[in-house]
Design an enzyme around this catalytic site. Structure first.
Site, mmCIF file in Angstrom:
data_model
loop_
_atom_site.group_PDB
_atom_site.id
_atom_site.type_symbol
_atom_site.label_atom_id
_atom_site.label_comp_id
_atom_site.label_asym_id
_atom_site.label_seq_id
_atom_site.Cartn_x
_atom_site.Cartn_y
_atom_site.Cartn_z
ATOM 1 N N THR A 163 -10.957 -18.624 13.118
ATOM 2 C CA THR A 163 -10.409 -18.024 11.890
ATOM 3 C C THR A 163 -11.524 -17.326 11.114
ATOM 4 O O THR A 163 -11.383 -16.166 10.693
ATOM 5 C CB THR A 163 -9.728 -19.097 11.022
ATOM 6 O OG1 THR A 163 -8.840 -19.851 11.843
ATOM 7 C CG2 THR A 163 -8.972 -18.473 9.879
ATOM 8 N N GLN A 199 3.234 -16.959 8.003
ATOM 9 C CA GLN A 199 2.863 -17.165 9.409
ATOM 10 C C GLN A 199 3.698 -16.307 10.358
ATOM 11 O O GLN A 199 3.199 -15.857 11.394
ATOM 12 C CB GLN A 199 3.046 -18.653 9.748
ATOM 13 C CG GLN A 199 2.268 -19.122 10.972
ATOM 14 C CD GLN A 199 0.808 -19.418 10.681
ATOM 15 O OE1 GLN A 199 0.492 -20.042 9.687
ATOM 16 N NE2 GLN A 199 -0.077 -18.974 11.554
ATOM 17 N N LYS A 248 5.099 -21.660 15.395
ATOM 18 C CA LYS A 248 3.663 -21.906 15.552
ATOM 19 C C LYS A 248 3.009 -21.806 14.192
ATOM 20 O O LYS A 248 3.225 -20.825 13.462
ATOM 21 C CB LYS A 248 3.052 -20.843 16.496
ATOM 22 C CG LYS A 248 1.557 -21.022 16.715
ATOM 23 C CD LYS A 248 1.282 -21.999 17.835
ATOM 24 C CE LYS A 248 -0.153 -22.491 17.868
ATOM 25 N NZ LYS A 248 -0.392 -23.666 16.973
ATOM 26 N N LYS A 284 5.234 -23.987 9.643
ATOM 27 C CA LYS A 284 4.132 -24.671 8.946
ATOM 28 C C LYS A 284 4.587 -26.068 8.585
ATOM 29 O O LYS A 284 5.787 -26.306 8.426
ATOM 30 C CB LYS A 284 3.767 -23.923 7.659
ATOM 31 C CG LYS A 284 2.392 -24.258 7.118
ATOM 32 C CD LYS A 284 1.321 -23.421 7.785
ATOM 33 C CE LYS A 284 -0.063 -23.819 7.373
ATOM 34 N NZ LYS A 284 -1.049 -22.835 7.869
ATOM 35 N N ASP A 303 -4.946 -27.114 9.506
ATOM 36 C CA ASP A 303 -5.026 -26.290 8.292
ATOM 37 C C ASP A 303 -5.845 -27.136 7.314
ATOM 38 O O ASP A 303 -6.611 -28.020 7.760
ATOM 39 C CB ASP A 303 -3.615 -25.968 7.754
ATOM 40 C CG ASP A 303 -3.624 -24.855 6.694
ATOM 41 O OD1 ASP A 303 -3.696 -23.673 7.063
ATOM 42 O OD2 ASP A 303 -3.586 -25.163 5.485
ATOM 43 N N LYS A 324 1.969 -12.889 10.303
ATOM 44 C CA LYS A 324 0.633 -13.011 10.893
ATOM 45 C C LYS A 324 0.730 -13.132 12.414
ATOM 46 O O LYS A 324 0.017 -12.450 13.159
ATOM 47 C CB LYS A 324 -0.034 -14.258 10.310
ATOM 48 C CG LYS A 324 -1.451 -14.500 10.768
ATOM 49 C CD LYS A 324 -1.926 -15.915 10.479
ATOM 50 C CE LYS A 324 -1.740 -16.310 9.034
ATOM 51 N NZ LYS A 324 -2.500 -17.539 8.700
#
Ligand code: NDP
Ligand code: 2IT
Length: 448
Positions: free
Chosen positions: A213, A114, A93, A129, A169, A117
Site C-alpha cells: 500500500t 473499496q 474483497k 469491508k 486494515d 478502488k
C-alpha cells in the site's frame, strides 16, 4: 458544500434517509456522485437501469456479537461487522479494521470506496469491508488471539475464496491475520489459502503485500510527477500515521530520493531533520510495538511534538496515511501556504471534501485514496493468484507487477479525467473510470 446534478441529488437524498446518521458513508457517496454528472449524461442506460440506486445498497451486511475473555478472567463483548458491498466484478474483497471508532457507517464508507478502488486495479475483485470496535491497544498476545478466534468463529460462515476474502486494515496486521486464518482452518478443516490475504510469507502470503500500500502510493505520486517532467528526487515529504501504510510509504519515498521529514500517530508527531530512519521506525513499531515518541527518544535528529498537527511541517509532498478526515480545510490551507505541491492519499478518505477543494483550487496535484492506495488490495489479488496456482513469486517480480498496476491506474485516471472534461483532476478520473466499469457489469449481470 457543492451541489449535485438534480438526478444524482434525488438519489443522494434517499441515501441520506435510508442510512440515517452515517456521516462517513454519506461523505463517500457524495464524493463519488460529485464526479458523475457527465457520466450519467453520456450513459442514459445507467439511470434507466437504476444503477446508482443499486450500487448504494450493499448486497449483504452482517453484524454480530464477539464475546471473549480478557486476562482478568472477565467476559468482554465487542461488535463485529462485515459489509459485503458489491460482487459484480469478483468475490467481495477488502480489509478488516479493529479500532474503537468502528461502527456500521464507517465500515459502509470503506466498503463503498473499496468497490471503486478494486475496479481500478483491473483485477477481478468486488468490494467489501469489515471489522470491530475492539481496541487492540495495550492488549496482551493472548487477548489478541482470543479476540481473533471469537471474531472468526462467526465470520467464517460468511467468507470463502469464491465468496468474500478479507485482509488487514487499521489494527489488523500479519499477527491478527495468522490467528484469524488458524481459526478458519480449524473450524472448516480446510487449508483454503486464499480465504484471507496478508498472510505470513511461510504459509501462503505474498512477498511485497506488507509493503504494497505504501509503496503503491509513492509509485502513484511519482507517476503524477513524471507526467509533468518532475520526480520525487530532492522533495521533502511529510507522512501522517506510523503504521503499515505510513512506514512503507516513507521507505519507498526515500528510496526514490525524497527526504521524509515527519510522521505521526494519534498522540503527536515526530520531526526528523535528517530524514526518517525507517529501519529504526520499523523496529520501534513492528518489533517492539511502541509509539513514535520512543522513536524520537532514540534518534538524535528527531523531536517528538505531543498533540499538534503533522500538517504544520514544511513539505513539498504530503502523504496522509493514518485515517479518514485527518486532513481538514485548515490543514490544507497551511500546507498550501508552506509550499506543498502534491498530496496523495495512502489512507482511505483522509482529506475532507473542503480540504480537497482547497488543494485543487490552489493547483496542488491531488491523488484520491481509491487510486493512490490501491496497491495494497492489488497485491492481495496477486496473493490470491499465487495461492490458486500453488506458487510463490520473487520480491522483484511482485514489486514489478505492483509498479505496472499503479502506472496502469494512473493512466486510466488521467485518461478518464480528460474524457469527462476535467483534465488533471484525478478525483474525477478515478470515480468516473471505475464507475463506468462497475455500472456496465451491474447491467450485464441483470437484476440480482
Ligand atoms: P495501522 O493500524 O498499521 O496504522 C494506523 C496509523 O494511523 C497509526 O499510526 C495510528 O496511530 C494512526 N491512526 C489511526 N487512527 C487514528 C486516528 N483516529 N487519529 C490519528 N491517528 C490515527 O493501519 P494501516 O497503516 O494499515 O492503515 C492506515 C490507513 O490506510 C487507513 O485509512 C486504512 O484504511 C488505509 N489503507 C490500508 C491498507 C492496508 O493494506 N493496510 C490498504 C489501503 C488503505 P495510533 O497507533 O496512535 O492509533
Ligand atoms: O483499504 C484497503 O484497500 C485495505 N485495507 C486492503 C484490502 C485488501 O483486501 O487487501
Amino acid at each position: 458544500m457543492a451541489t449535485l446534478d438534480p438526478h444524482l441529488q434525488s438519489i443522494y437524498e434517499v441515501v441520506l434517509r435510508r442510512n440515517h446518521g452515517e456521516q462517513e458513508f454519506h461523505q463517500a457517496v457524495f464524493e463519488v456522485f460529485e464526479s458523475l454528472a457527465p457520466v450519467v449524461r453520456k450513459h442514459p442506460e445507467y439511470a434507466d437501469n437504476q444503477v446508482l440506486e443499486r450500487l448504494c445498497e450493499p448486497e449483504r451486511q452482517v453484524i454480530f456479537r464477539v464475546p471473549w475473555v480478557n486476562d482478568a478472567g472477565e467476559v468482554e463483548i465487542n461488535r463485529g461487522f462485515r459489509v459485503e458491498y458489491s460482487s459484480v466484478l469478483g468475490p467481495f474483497k477488502g480489509g478488516l479494521r479493529f479500532h474503537p471508532s468502528v461502527n456500521l457507517g464507517i465500515i459502509k464508507f470503506l466498503g463503498f470506496e473499496q468497490i471503486f478502488k478494486n475496479a481500478l486495479t483491473g483485477l477481478p475483485i468486488g468490494g467489501g469491508k469489515g471489522g470491530s470496535d475492539f481496541d487492540p491497544k495495550g492488549r496482551s498476545e493472548r487477548e489478541i488471539m482470543a479476540f481473533c478466534q471469537s471474531f472468526m468463529t462467526e465470520l467464517y460462515r460468511h467468507i470463502g475464496e469464491y465468496t468474500d476474502v478479507p485482509a488487514g486494515d487499521i489494527g489488523v496486521g500479519g499477527r491478527e491475520i495468522g490467528y484469524l486464518f488458524g481459526q478458519y482452518k480449524r473450524i472448516t478443516n480446510r487449508y483454503e489459502s486464499s480465504v484471507l490475504t496478508g498472510k505470513g510469507l511461510g504459509w501462503g502470503g505474498s512477498r511485497v503485500r506488507k509493503e504494497a500500500t505504501g509503496y503503491g502510493t509513492v509509485f502513484f505520486a511519482d507517476e503524477m510527477l513524471r507526467a509533468r517532467g518532475d520526480s520525487l528526487d530532492g522533495k521533502r515529504v511529510a507522512v501522517s500515521g506510523s503504521g503499515n501504510v505510513a512506514i512503507y510509504a516513507a521507505e519507498k519515498a526515500q528510496e526514490l530520493g525524497g527526504t521524509v521529514v515527519a510522521c505521526s500517530d494519534s498522540g503527536g508527531f515526530v520531526i526528523d531533520s535528517a530524514g526518517l530512519d525507517v529501519t529504526l521506525l520499523k523496529h520501534v513499531k513492528e518489533v517492539r510495538r511502541e509509539r513514535i515518541s520512543a522513536y524520537a527518544a532514540q534518534r538524535g535528529s528527531a523531536t517528538y511534538v505531543a498533540g499538534g498537527s503533522v500538517w504544520d511541517v514544511d513539505c513539498d509532498v504530503a502523504l496522509p496515511c493514518a485515517t479518514q478526515n485527518e486532513l481538514g480545510e485548515d490543514a490544507a490551507i497551511r500546507l498550501i501556504k508552506n509550499g506543498v505541491t502534491l498530496v496523495a492519499e495512502g489512507a482511505n478518505m483522509p482529506a475532507t471534501p473542503s480540504a480537497i477543494r482547497a488543494l485543487l483550487g490552489a493547483g496542488v496535484l491531488f491523488a484520491p485514496g481509491k487510486a493512490a492506495n490501491a496497491g495494497g488490495v492489488a497485491t492481495s489479488a496477486l496473493e490470491m493468484q499465487q495461492n490458486a496456482s500453488r506458487d510463490s513469486w520473487t520480491s522483484e517480480y511482485t514489486e514489478a507487477r505492483l509498479g505496472t498496476i499503479m502506472r496502469g491506474i494512473h493512466e486510466r485516471c488521467a485518461g478518464a479525467a480528460d474524457e469527462f472534461g476535467s483534465p488533471g483532476n484525478y478525483v474525477v478520473g478515478a470515480n468516473t473510470s471505475s464507475f463506468v466499469q462497475i455500472a456496465d457489469a451491474i447491467i450485464a449481470l441483470g437484476v440480482i
